[in-house]
Motif scaffolding. Structure first.
Motif, mmCIF file in Angstrom:
data_model
loop_
_atom_site.group_PDB
_atom_site.id
_atom_site.type_symbol
_atom_site.label_atom_id
_atom_site.label_comp_id
_atom_site.label_asym_id
_atom_site.label_seq_id
_atom_site.Cartn_x
_atom_site.Cartn_y
_atom_site.Cartn_z
ATOM 1 N N THR A 84 0.837 -1.201 0.000
ATOM 2 C CA THR A 84 0.000 0.000 0.000
ATOM 3 C C THR A 84 0.872 1.251 0.000
ATOM 4 O O THR A 84 1.932 1.283 0.639
ATOM 5 N N ARG A 85 0.421 2.255 -0.698
ATOM 6 C CA ARG A 85 1.090 3.551 -0.730
ATOM 7 C C ARG A 85 0.029 4.639 -0.878
ATOM 8 O O ARG A 85 -0.962 4.447 -1.582
ATOM 9 N N VAL A 86 0.238 5.771 -0.238
ATOM 10 C CA VAL A 86 -0.585 6.948 -0.482
ATOM 11 C C VAL A 86 0.196 7.846 -1.428
ATOM 12 O O VAL A 86 1.297 8.312 -1.094
ATOM 13 N N LEU A 87 -0.349 8.077 -2.613
ATOM 14 C CA LEU A 87 0.362 8.801 -3.657
ATOM 15 C C LEU A 87 -0.435 10.016 -4.119
ATOM 16 O O LEU A 87 -1.669 9.961 -4.190
ATOM 17 N N PRO A 88 0.239 11.104 -4.451
ATOM 18 C CA PRO A 88 -0.454 12.294 -4.972
ATOM 19 C C PRO A 88 -0.660 12.182 -6.482
ATOM 20 O O PRO A 88 0.236 11.736 -7.212
ATOM 21 N N THR A 101 -2.508 6.248 -14.618
ATOM 22 C CA THR A 101 -1.328 6.894 -14.033
ATOM 23 C C THR A 101 -0.644 5.975 -13.038
ATOM 24 O O THR A 101 0.594 5.851 -13.027
ATOM 25 N N LEU A 102 -1.433 5.321 -12.194
ATOM 26 C CA LEU A 102 -0.867 4.418 -11.197
ATOM 27 C C LEU A 102 -0.220 3.204 -11.851
ATOM 28 O O LEU A 102 0.857 2.767 -11.434
ATOM 29 N N GLU A 103 -0.860 2.648 -12.882
ATOM 30 C CA GLU A 103 -0.300 1.490 -13.566
ATOM 31 C C GLU A 103 1.029 1.823 -14.230
ATOM 32 O O GLU A 103 1.930 0.994 -14.288
ATOM 33 N N ALA A 104 1.148 3.062 -14.711
ATOM 34 C CA ALA A 104 2.375 3.472 -15.392
ATOM 35 C C ALA A 104 3.536 3.668 -14.422
ATOM 36 O O ALA A 104 4.709 3.516 -14.802
ATOM 37 N N SER A 105 3.220 3.981 -13.149
ATOM 38 C CA SER A 105 4.288 4.304 -12.201
ATOM 39 C C SER A 105 4.491 3.257 -11.112
ATOM 40 O O SER A 105 5.402 3.388 -10.293
ATOM 41 N N ILE A 106 3.664 2.210 -11.109
ATOM 42 C CA ILE A 106 3.681 1.290 -9.977
ATOM 43 C C ILE A 106 4.951 0.451 -9.902
ATOM 44 O O ILE A 106 5.369 0.032 -8.817
ATOM 45 N N ALA A 107 5.605 0.214 -11.029
ATOM 46 C CA ALA A 107 6.770 -0.675 -11.052
ATOM 47 C C ALA A 107 7.861 -0.225 -10.082
ATOM 48 O O ALA A 107 8.556 -1.059 -9.482
ATOM 49 N N GLN A 118 -2.372 -7.233 -9.038
ATOM 50 C CA GLN A 118 -3.667 -6.606 -9.288
ATOM 51 C C GLN A 118 -3.721 -5.349 -8.433
ATOM 52 O O GLN A 118 -3.387 -5.392 -7.243
ATOM 53 N N ILE A 119 -4.101 -4.227 -9.021
ATOM 54 C CA ILE A 119 -4.113 -2.985 -8.264
ATOM 55 C C ILE A 119 -5.531 -2.449 -8.117
ATOM 56 O O ILE A 119 -6.421 -2.752 -8.915
ATOM 57 N N ASP A 120 -5.719 -1.667 -7.081
ATOM 58 C CA ASP A 120 -6.945 -0.931 -6.867
ATOM 59 C C ASP A 120 -6.574 0.349 -6.129
ATOM 60 O O ASP A 120 -5.453 0.470 -5.607
#
Length: 223
Positions: A84-88, A101-107, A118-120
């Protein structure tokens, strides 16, 4: 009046399977069906099934003993299995844009390949000190924790409709019985979750977790 859809909650652990069906009554809930069935030893370990067929039989027995006829199931994955992360992100983004945006930066946040998760996400609120930014809670779970549960529950004759994380499921339960959202901003809540072979310590503040640790020590060691 639209009939409320019923969902059966299933908690799968290394020592037992717990199932419960509840209905809303006024502002609270009422238990309609519930049961606990033992999980054979060395069948479920570290949040995953070692023997899918045996685990499915235990799940099926628990559902049958409960008397519930509901086939739509909600399950949860271990807190340790979720990142888990809280991201702006920009405040003007719609949900689809936020997900992209999250899928592009999650790596950059993962210790394993991004294709294996799997992300949410959930919107938290405005980012402190910034006028054009909002915070989102990102949750990433390895797909095997979801897929293996889906297979076991499917073999037991039901289907998974919702997957939660243990910690957030506990937090939602706490909010039903204790108004922690009204606590002063400087207060935090400690949650101790003791299972058969693991104990988790979680510190909740506001809408998120600020500390989480698990130890390989549980009720089995005490008994």
């Amino acid at each position: 009046m639209k009939k409320e859809k019923k969902i059966l909650a299933i908690d799968i652990g290394s020592a037992s399977v717990k199932v419960i069906e509840m209905i809303r009554v006024g502002k609270g809930y009422q238990i309609e069906h519930a049961a606990i069935e033992s999980m054979p030893r060395n069948v479920w370990k570290d949040g995953l099934p070692l023997e899918v067929d045996v685990a499915a039989v235990a799940i099926s027995n628990a559902i049958r003993f409960s008397g519930s006829q509901v086939k739509s199931v909600v399950v949860s994955v271990p807190t340790a299995a979720a990142m888990t992360r809280v991201l702006p992100v920009l405040s003007n983004l719609h949900d689809d844009d936020i997900e992209a945006t999250l899928e592009a930066s999650i790596a950059q946040y993962l210790p394993f390949d991004a294709s294996e998760v799997q992300i949410d996400f959930q919107k938290v609120g405005p980012t402190a000190g910034l006028t054009d930014s909002q915070d989102v809670l990102l949750v990433a779970v390895e797909r095997k924790f979801i897929n293996d549960r889906d297979i076991c529950i499917g073999n037991a004759g039901c289907s998974v409709s919702l997957v939660d994380v243990d910690l957030y499921a506990l937090a939602n339960l706490i909010r039903l019985i204790e108004p922690i959202d009204t606590y002063p901003p400087h207060l935090a809540v400690a949650v101790i979750d003791m299972g058969a072979d693991r104990t988790g310590l979680h510190i909740l503040h506001g809408d998120g977790s600020i500390y989480a640790r698990e130890q390989a020590f549980g009720g089995d060691r005490l008994t």
